[in-house]
Design a protein around this motif. Structure first.
Motif: not given
Length: 221
Positions: A49, A61-65, A71
């Motif tokens: 991330r 990347e800001a997509a949740p884990t 997050d």
């Protein structure tokens, strides 16, 4: 994750708890929160991330884990005006560290690694502790792994190099080694904690709270 399936943040939380009493050990004040913040930052890097370029932190990347504590940290770093380096990111994440620690402790209790004990001091003040569950090897695995790695001068995996650097910066190594052992492992410790550039940046940021340079007091680790 490690062989025991624990994240960096979970291992730091376990290292900072007394095995029997379940009370925090090590440095008081802001150091535990900064140590956890550093673990979350390093874990975000391992999850792809964030990255580091010298002293800068770069959001990839800001997509949740899917990890609630991770997050929450990622959201802070992705917010407008968030710091662009580790020295700024550590204090930011440290402010949210109590909430992150609560999430991690609940998760470790649910997995059967810790027990939650609710007491009161002087029959008035609430006192919550998290003793480690006897017979679960995960609770002591990180300690044994770090000791063996340094005493045998092994090349660590990237996550273990990060954990060593974080434990050193947070002042946790004196809880794992005798003073004589700490003197013995210093040269190898200096080598393995400089393997990762993020390790150096985060370790320096965590060490800021101690008011000392990483190499000024040998026995502190």
């Amino acid at each position: 994750m490690t062989e025991a399936g624990l994240t960096l943040a979970e291992e730091i939380v376990l290292l900072a708890l007394d095995d029997e009493t379940g009370r925090p050990v090590g440095r008081a004040g802001m150091a535990p929160d900064r140590a956890l913040a550093g673990a979350l930052l390093m874990q975000l890097a391992l999850a792809g991330r964030i990255d580091t370029d010298g002293s800068r932190l770069i959001l990839l990347e800001a997509a949740p884990t899917g990890d609630a504590a991770l997050d929450a940290a990622l959201a802070l770093l992705a917010a407008p005006g968030a710091p662009g380096d580790a020295r700024g990111a550590i204090p930011l994440l440290a402010r949210d560290a109590p909430a992150a620690r609560a999430v991690i402790l609940d998760r470790l209790v649910a997995r059967g690694l810790l027990r939650r004990v609710e007491d009161r001091v002087l029959w008035i003040l609430p006192d919550r502790r998290h003793p480690k569950v006897p017979g679960r090897p995960e609770a002591a695995e990180a300690r044994a792994r770090l000791r063996g790695m340094l005493l045998r001068e092994e090349i660590p995996e990237p996550q273990d190099a990060l954990l060593l650097g974080l434990a050193r910066a947070a002042g946790l190594l004196p809880l794992l080694f005798t003073a004589a052992e700490l003197d013995q492992v210093q040269p190898w410790l200096a080598v393995v904690t400089r393997i990762e550039s993020l390790n150096r940046a985060v370790a320096e940021a965590v060490a800021d709270v101690r008011g000392v340079g990483l190499g000024t007091t040998r026995r502190e680790g």
